[in-house]
Scaffold this motif. Structure first.
Motif, PDB file in Angstrom:
ATOM      1  N   GLU A  26     -35.797 -32.751  42.110  1.00  0.00           N
ATOM      2  CA  GLU A  26     -35.414 -32.977  43.503  1.00  0.00           C
ATOM      3  C   GLU A  26     -34.046 -32.355  43.825  1.00  0.00           C
ATOM      4  O   GLU A  26     -33.814 -31.907  44.943  1.00  0.00           O
ATOM      5  N   ALA A  27     -33.158 -32.305  42.818  1.00  0.00           N
ATOM      6  CA  ALA A  27     -31.845 -31.684  43.039  1.00  0.00           C
ATOM      7  C   ALA A  27     -31.990 -30.187  43.288  1.00  0.00           C
ATOM      8  O   ALA A  27     -31.290 -29.618  44.143  1.00  0.00           O
ATOM      9  N   LEU A  28     -32.884 -29.533  42.555  1.00  0.00           N
ATOM     10  CA  LEU A  28     -33.125 -28.110  42.793  1.00  0.00           C
ATOM     11  C   LEU A  28     -33.683 -27.899  44.203  1.00  0.00           C
ATOM     12  O   LEU A  28     -33.284 -26.959  44.904  1.00  0.00           O
ATOM     13  N   ASP A  29     -34.583 -28.768  44.617  1.00  0.00           N
ATOM     14  CA  ASP A  29     -35.154 -28.669  45.958  1.00  0.00           C
ATOM     15  C   ASP A  29     -34.059 -28.724  47.023  1.00  0.00           C
ATOM     16  O   ASP A  29     -33.997 -27.875  47.917  1.00  0.00           O
ATOM     17  N   ARG A  30     -33.168 -29.692  46.902  1.00  0.00           N
ATOM     18  CA  ARG A  30     -32.100 -29.826  47.902  1.00  0.00           C
ATOM     19  C   ARG A  30     -31.143 -28.640  47.859  1.00  0.00           C
ATOM     20  O   ARG A  30     -30.680 -28.160  48.895  1.00  0.00           O
ATOM     21  N   SER A  31     -30.839 -28.154  46.662  1.00  0.00           N
ATOM     22  CA  SER A  31     -29.927 -27.017  46.531  1.00  0.00           C
ATOM     23  C   SER A  31     -30.508 -25.771  47.179  1.00  0.00           C
ATOM     24  O   SER A  31     -29.805 -25.032  47.890  1.00  0.00           O
ATOM     25  N   LEU A  32     -31.799 -25.511  46.942  1.00  0.00           N
ATOM     26  CA  LEU A  32     -32.426 -24.337  47.532  1.00  0.00           C
ATOM     27  C   LEU A  32     -32.518 -24.454  49.048  1.00  0.00           C
ATOM     28  O   LEU A  32     -32.313 -23.481  49.779  1.00  0.00           O
ATOM     29  N   ARG A  33     -32.828 -25.643  49.537  1.00  0.00           N
ATOM     30  CA  ARG A  33     -32.889 -25.838  50.999  1.00  0.00           C
ATOM     31  C   ARG A  33     -31.525 -25.575  51.633  1.00  0.00           C
ATOM     32  O   ARG A  33     -31.421 -24.898  52.664  1.00  0.00           O
ATOM     33  N   ASP A  34     -30.464 -26.117  51.020  1.00  0.00           N
ATOM     34  CA  ASP A  34     -29.116 -25.933  51.569  1.00  0.00           C
ATOM     35  C   ASP A  34     -28.729 -24.453  51.576  1.00  0.00           C
ATOM     36  O   ASP A  34     -28.175 -23.948  52.555  1.00  0.00           O
ATOM     37  N   LEU A  35     -29.015 -23.777  50.493  1.00  0.00           N
ATOM     38  CA  LEU A  35     -28.616 -22.378  50.362  1.00  0.00           C
ATOM     39  C   LEU A  35     -29.390 -21.475  51.315  1.00  0.00           C
ATOM     40  O   LEU A  35     -28.804 -20.655  52.032  1.00  0.00           O
ATOM     41  N   LEU A  36     -30.706 -21.638  51.331  1.00  0.00           N
ATOM     42  CA  LEU A  36     -31.545 -20.721  52.104  1.00  0.00           C
ATOM     43  C   LEU A  36     -31.520 -21.015  53.599  1.00  0.00           C
ATOM     44  O   LEU A  36     -31.843 -20.148  54.411  1.00  0.00           O
ATOM     45  N   SER A  37     -31.125 -22.246  53.985  1.00  0.00           N
ATOM     46  CA  SER A  37     -31.083 -22.587  55.409  1.00  0.00           C
ATOM     47  C   SER A  37     -29.923 -21.904  56.127  1.00  0.00           C
ATOM     48  O   SER A  37     -29.870 -21.904  57.356  1.00  0.00           O
ATOM     49  N   LEU A  38     -28.981 -21.311  55.382  1.00  0.00           N
ATOM     50  CA  LEU A  38     -27.872 -20.599  56.007  1.00  0.00           C
ATOM     51  C   LEU A  38     -28.364 -19.367  56.764  1.00  0.00           C
ATOM     52  O   LEU A  38     -27.752 -18.943  57.750  1.00  0.00           O
ATOM     53  N   THR A  45     -36.419 -27.469  56.061  1.00  0.00           N
ATOM     54  CA  THR A  45     -37.519 -28.430  56.176  1.00  0.00           C
ATOM     55  C   THR A  45     -38.690 -28.106  55.250  1.00  0.00           C
ATOM     56  O   THR A  45     -39.692 -28.815  55.259  1.00  0.00           O
ATOM     57  N   ILE A  46     -38.587 -27.031  54.446  1.00  0.00           N
ATOM     58  CA  ILE A  46     -39.681 -26.600  53.567  1.00  0.00           C
ATOM     59  C   ILE A  46     -39.312 -26.902  52.123  1.00  0.00           C
ATOM     60  O   ILE A  46     -38.168 -26.668  51.712  1.00  0.00           O
ATOM     61  N   PRO A  47     -40.236 -27.447  51.325  1.00  0.00           N
ATOM     62  CA  PRO A  47     -39.934 -27.695  49.914  1.00  0.00           C
ATOM     63  C   PRO A  47     -39.379 -26.450  49.231  1.00  0.00           C
ATOM     64  O   PRO A  47     -39.906 -25.342  49.386  1.00  0.00           O
ATOM     65  N   PHE A  48     -38.279 -26.628  48.498  1.00  0.00           N
ATOM     66  CA  PHE A  48     -37.596 -25.553  47.774  1.00  0.00           C
ATOM     67  C   PHE A  48     -37.215 -24.400  48.715  1.00  0.00           C
ATOM     68  O   PHE A  48     -37.120 -23.249  48.286  1.00  0.00           O
ATOM     69  N   GLY A  49     -36.988 -24.705  49.952  1.00  0.00           N
ATOM     70  CA  GLY A  49     -36.553 -23.706  50.905  1.00  0.00           C
ATOM     71  C   GLY A  49     -37.552 -22.607  51.160  1.00  0.00           C
ATOM     72  O   GLY A  49     -37.215 -21.559  51.722  1.00  0.00           O
ATOM     73  N   GLY A  50     -38.803 -22.830  50.753  1.00  0.00           N
ATOM     74  CA  GLY A  50     -39.834 -21.818  50.947  1.00  0.00           C
ATOM     75  C   GLY A  50     -40.038 -20.917  49.753  1.00  0.00           C
ATOM     76  O   GLY A  50     -40.927 -20.048  49.777  1.00  0.00           O
ATOM     77  N   LYS A  51     -39.243 -21.078  48.683  1.00  0.00           N
ATOM     78  CA  LYS A  51     -39.439 -20.274  47.473  1.00  0.00           C
ATOM     79  C   LYS A  51     -40.687 -20.732  46.730  1.00  0.00           C
ATOM     80  O   LYS A  51     -40.998 -21.938  46.693  1.00  0.00           O
ATOM     81  N   VAL A  52     -41.380 -19.777  46.126  1.00  0.00           N
ATOM     82  CA  VAL A  52     -42.557 -20.107  45.318  1.00  0.00           C
ATOM     83  C   VAL A  52     -42.078 -20.522  43.929  1.00  0.00           C
ATOM     84  O   VAL A  52     -41.378 -19.765  43.245  1.00  0.00           O
ATOM     85  N   ILE A  53     -42.447 -21.722  43.519  1.00  0.00           N
ATOM     86  CA  ILE A  53     -42.053 -22.259  42.206  1.00  0.00           C
ATOM     87  C   ILE A  53     -43.312 -22.435  41.367  1.00  0.00           C
ATOM     88  O   ILE A  53     -44.252 -23.117  41.787  1.00  0.00           O
TER      89      ILE A  53
END
Length: 403
Positions: A26-38, A45-53
């Motif tokens: 879940e921490a990776l999910d929040r980190s990617l969302r914060d970074l990519l939302s810039l 609003t997308i899991p993992f900021g939309g990255k394919v995991i």
């Protein structure tokens, strides 16, 4: 630089995902969302900021390690109990790639298929089991005689002779060492076997002692120094922490306990063979992986150990290695070996350990199991612990052989 790399990445692969605590997931999910939302507000609003995991793993294997945790706590820590799991699409691997080898005869393929099915039955808890007095559920199974070692005495010597035949002649041969190991549930038994084998190796020992102390942030006023002398700190032994006293010889195989230089192949879990013993560094040759055969230098580093057992944080300066003629089952996850000796002086104690240890071997003939009962005699009965709750949110294809 890391942010730019993440933004440019189109795919992120996470191996052994079921060993990871859901909090890290879940921490990776929040980190990617914060970074990519810039750059894209929708990414928040997308899991993992939309990255394919891509999550690689097997729910039959060992789950997150919760020190002192009970069954409910371990299950709760699994990534399947994260809200993010609702966004996961489960894909099954159903083709056993070893069976597709053109070098195998039809009879060898049949034998390997039967062996793979037996391993899966252990992982799925489909082996007939009995319940012993005082236990909540049946967990004790019988191991087929073809895999058993049944020595009458000196069990450790018999096991070593089976897994490491002619060790005194081949002790410094990387090809000989890279495909064999003894696996046990606990550090204490693994250390005992390692000491036994090192004594058999020609040459003289060189001793390396760690420098241990209580971290200053957990030792307000220095009062803990009075309660816990250095001798006690030196005696602390943990699963992913080097011993205070390392007795090494040239030709001894070791396993790294920390990531030192991933680009050079020096990662946690990398196995090497010692080629020279210096005063300040160790020279070693990598045994496995894409960097196999490469010689590297291993320095002493500062290590930190924090456990629920001690009211302080331990700081130690030591080489981040352990001798690995024998290793714990948890540490062996991810290894592939042709000769595996399993020493169950004590039975396994958590989900998936027996499945992991029998699935490390590449062939039926390479599996050797030595079980001791409460009286120290050879036995054919051991525990298989499976938390079936972990399968509730995963549609299991129980008929598929592992790939």
């Amino acid at each position: 630089m890391l942010a730019e790399l993440i933004e440019a990445a189109s795919l992120i692969i996470w191996d052994e995902a079921f060993m990871t605590h859901r909090n890290a997931f879940e921490a990776l999910d929040r980190s990617l969302r914060d970074l990519l939302s810039l750059k894209s507000a929708q990414s928040a609003t997308i899991p993992f900021g939309g990255k394919v995991i891509v999550l690689g793993g097997d729910p039959r294997q060992i789950l997150p390690v919760i020190e002192g945790g009970n069954r409910a706590q371990i299950i709760n820590a699994a990534i399947t109990n994260s809200p993010l799991w609702n966004s996961v699409t489960v894909l099954h691997l159903t083709q056993n790639m070893r069976l597709r080898s053109t070098d195998l005869t039809d009879s060898e393929k049949t034998e390997l298929a039967d062996f793979s099915a037996w391993i899966l039955n252990i992982g799925n808890d489909n082996i007939p089991a009995i319940q012993k007095p005082g236990e909540m559920e049946p967990t004790w199974i019988q191991i087929p005689s073809e895999f058993l070692l049944l020595p009458q005495e000196d069990h450790i010597s018999a096991l070593i002779a089976t897994v490491y035949p002619e060790i005194t002649e081949s002790y410094n041969d990387p090809t000989y060492l890279q495909h064999r190991a003894v696996l046990t549930p606990t550090n204490e038994i693994a250390d005992l076997i390692n000491e036994h084998v090192v004594d058999l190796i020609p040459g003289t020992h060189k001793q390396y002692l760690s420098c241990d102390r209580i971290a200053s942030q957990s030792n307000t006023g220095g009062t803990l120094d009075l309660l816990y002398p250095v001798d006690f700190l030196n005696s602390i032994n943990s699963n992913n922490f080097p011993q205070h006293k390392l007795l090494l010889k040239e030709g001894v195989p070791i396993i790294l306990l920390r990531n030192l230089n991933q680009s050079e192949g020096l990662c946690n879990g990398t196995r090497l063979i010692i080629t020279a013993l210096g005063d300040m560094v160790l020279e070693a040759q990598i045994l496995t992986g894409t960097h196999a055969g490469k010689k590297v230098l291993i320095p002493r580093i500062c290590l930190v150990l924090k456990t629920n057992k001690n009211p302080f944080v331990l700081e130690g300066r030591q080489y981040p290695i352990k001798i690995c003629y024998a290793m714990t089952i948890n540490k062996s996850q991810g290894q592939t070996l042709s000769q595996v000796g399993i020493y169950l002086k004590k039975p396994v104690f958590t989900h998936g350990q027996l499945y992991v240890v029998v699935s490390r071997v590449t062939s039926k003939s390479g599996l050797h199991i030595l079980i001791e009962d409460e009286d120290g005699r050879s036995s054919n009965e051991t525990r298989n612990i499976v938390y079936k709750e972990i399968f509730n949110r995963i549609p299991m294809n129980v008929d598929a052989t592992t790939s």
